[in-house]
Design an enzyme around this catalytic site. Structure first.
Site, mmCIF file in Angstrom:
data_model
loop_
_atom_site.group_PDB
_atom_site.id
_atom_site.type_symbol
_atom_site.label_atom_id
_atom_site.label_comp_id
_atom_site.label_asym_id
_atom_site.label_seq_id
_atom_site.Cartn_x
_atom_site.Cartn_y
_atom_site.Cartn_z
ATOM 1 N N LEU A 112 3.602 -5.831 96.080
ATOM 2 C CA LEU A 112 4.667 -5.992 95.129
ATOM 3 C C LEU A 112 3.678 -5.838 93.958
ATOM 4 O O LEU A 112 2.738 -6.470 93.627
ATOM 5 C CB LEU A 112 5.048 -7.369 95.044
ATOM 6 C CG LEU A 112 6.269 -7.464 94.312
ATOM 7 C CD1 LEU A 112 7.585 -6.554 94.742
ATOM 8 C CD2 LEU A 112 6.727 -9.035 94.196
ATOM 9 N N ASP A 113 3.987 -4.758 92.884
ATOM 10 C CA ASP A 113 3.178 -4.364 91.995
ATOM 11 C C ASP A 113 2.894 -5.241 90.922
ATOM 12 O O ASP A 113 3.685 -6.407 90.880
ATOM 13 C CB ASP A 113 3.947 -2.974 91.349
ATOM 14 C CG ASP A 113 3.990 -1.732 92.000
ATOM 15 O OD1 ASP A 113 3.086 -1.627 93.154
ATOM 16 O OD2 ASP A 113 4.863 -0.861 91.985
ATOM 17 N N ILE A 114 1.910 -5.102 90.003
ATOM 18 C CA ILE A 114 1.477 -6.229 89.165
ATOM 19 C C ILE A 114 2.720 -6.294 88.057
ATOM 20 O O ILE A 114 2.938 -7.552 87.509
ATOM 21 C CB ILE A 114 0.265 -5.711 88.638
ATOM 22 C CG1 ILE A 114 -0.346 -6.821 87.498
ATOM 23 C CG2 ILE A 114 0.332 -4.505 87.855
ATOM 24 C CD1 ILE A 114 -1.816 -6.597 86.985
ATOM 25 N N ASP A 115 3.625 -5.311 87.732
ATOM 26 C CA ASP A 115 4.749 -5.456 86.938
ATOM 27 C C ASP A 115 5.897 -5.585 87.400
ATOM 28 O O ASP A 115 6.915 -5.382 87.059
ATOM 29 C CB ASP A 115 4.460 -4.254 86.064
ATOM 30 C CG ASP A 115 4.618 -2.951 86.593
ATOM 31 O OD1 ASP A 115 4.438 -2.893 88.063
ATOM 32 O OD2 ASP A 115 4.059 -1.849 86.052
ATOM 33 N N SER A 116 5.630 -6.198 88.857
ATOM 34 C CA SER A 116 7.036 -6.587 89.641
ATOM 35 C C SER A 116 7.151 -8.165 89.886
ATOM 36 O O SER A 116 5.934 -8.500 89.765
ATOM 37 C CB SER A 116 7.314 -5.760 90.965
ATOM 38 O OG SER A 116 7.427 -4.497 90.672
#
Length: 325
Positions: free
Chosen positions: A152-156
């Site tokens: 899960l991306d850092i900005d998600s």
């Protein structure tokens, strides 16, 4: 009288040295053998008995029998064999935990990188959800081999799974995994088709035509957490072309590969609901940018049958014994 020549001596070739147990070697390293056989650890993984690594550990300890006989490391089996597992193995497996985190912005899924902390740092007693009714007691040993089953991306934000159980990992990220993952995606419509996003995961921050107040022109828009009570700021649904919505569902490619069909519907005028069965790098952002949408918030709310539910941001709970992805 001449001596007769000495007859040659034939010696039997020395047998090849026995191969060492895993990890130094196996009697057969091929996943598939002649006549439709499979390596035992692969067959055990297919049946959901254990991960391949776990199966090799059990076989090495003599905890696995095939048709009543103790299994050998690397042996090939036919699909119809009877595989029995010792109680010691199932007992060890029962102690493995799977943890669900509501990941906040700014944490990475796996190893620490670029100064950002990994999500596993949240798995401490003080961050456990007070309403978690799973009958597990936290112990630091549960952090050993607790790894993300998917990114899960850092900005998600949203549902992130960490597990010690290889069976769970195989379900979610195995080579044949087709698990549904559901996301709520806050978008704005730029009308700019960013074709570069199809070939580069780095090309997903094309600036909106008008930068926000206080930001330099062309600066990336700051992503923010999605909350149910966020105010409506723009009716994206009314201006987004229907043919572009159809493209999000089917017809786009990433890195030269056609994407599988996706379920994409409007959740409200500013949010799309995506349901995917694959997980390419920054997939949703790259899909959106190809059709003129810019993602300003992304939250994963479901994996398979397991929902994020009311788990608060930054907190975690155990996957309950009755829950199945």
């Amino acid at each position: 009288m001449t001596d007769s020549p000495t007859p040659p001596v034939f010696r039997r070739a020395a047998p090849p040295p026995a191969k060492a147990p895993i990890p130094a070697g196996q009697s057969n390293t091929a996943a598939h053998g002649a006549g439709g056989t499979l390596r035992l650890n692969k067959r055990m993984a297919e049946l959901g008995l254990a991960s391949r690594r776990e199966a090799d550990e059990w076989i090495g300890k003599g905890w696995v029998k095939v048709n009543g006989r103790v299994a050998e490391m690397g042996m090939q089996v036919t699909p119809d064999v009877r595989i029995e597992i010792d109680k010691q193995a199932t007992g060890a497996q029962a102690k493995q935990v799977t943890v669900l985190i509501n990941k906040p912005l700014g944490l990475v899924s796996g190893q620490a990188e670029d100064g950002h902390e990994p999500a596993i740092t949240l798995v401490q007693p003080q961050n456990r959800w007070a309403e978690d009714n799973a009958r597990f007691f936290f112990h630091p040993s549960q952090l050993k081999s607790l790894v993300p089953a998917g990114r899960l991306d850092i900005d998600s934000t949203g549902l992130l799974v960490l597990t010690q159980d290889g069976r769970v990992a195989r379900q979610l990220i195995g080579e044949d995994a087709v698990m549904e993952k559901e996301y709520l995606v806050r978008v704005m419509y730029t009308g700019v088709l960013n074709a570069a996003a199809a070939d580069s995961a780095a090309a997903t921050y094309a600036a909106a035509p008008t930068a926000r107040a206080g930001t330099r022109p062309g600066a990336p828009t700051q992503l923010s957490r999605i909350d149910d009570d966020d105010p409506v700021t723009q009716d994206v649904q009314s201006v987004f072309p229907a043919d572009k919505l159809a493209l999000l569902r089917h017809g786009l490619s990433l890195d030269g590969q056609p994407l599988q069909r996706a379920k994409v519907e409007w959740q409200n005028p500013e949010q799309l609901r995506f349901v995917l069965t694959e997980g390419k790098k920054r997939q949703i952002r790259r899909m959106c940018e190809q059709v003129g949408l810019k993602v300003v918030g992304l939250k994963r709310v479901r994996i398979g049958n397991v929902m994020l539910g009311h788990l608060p941001v930054g907190q975690w709970r155990y996957l309950a014994p009755h829950e199945r992805f």
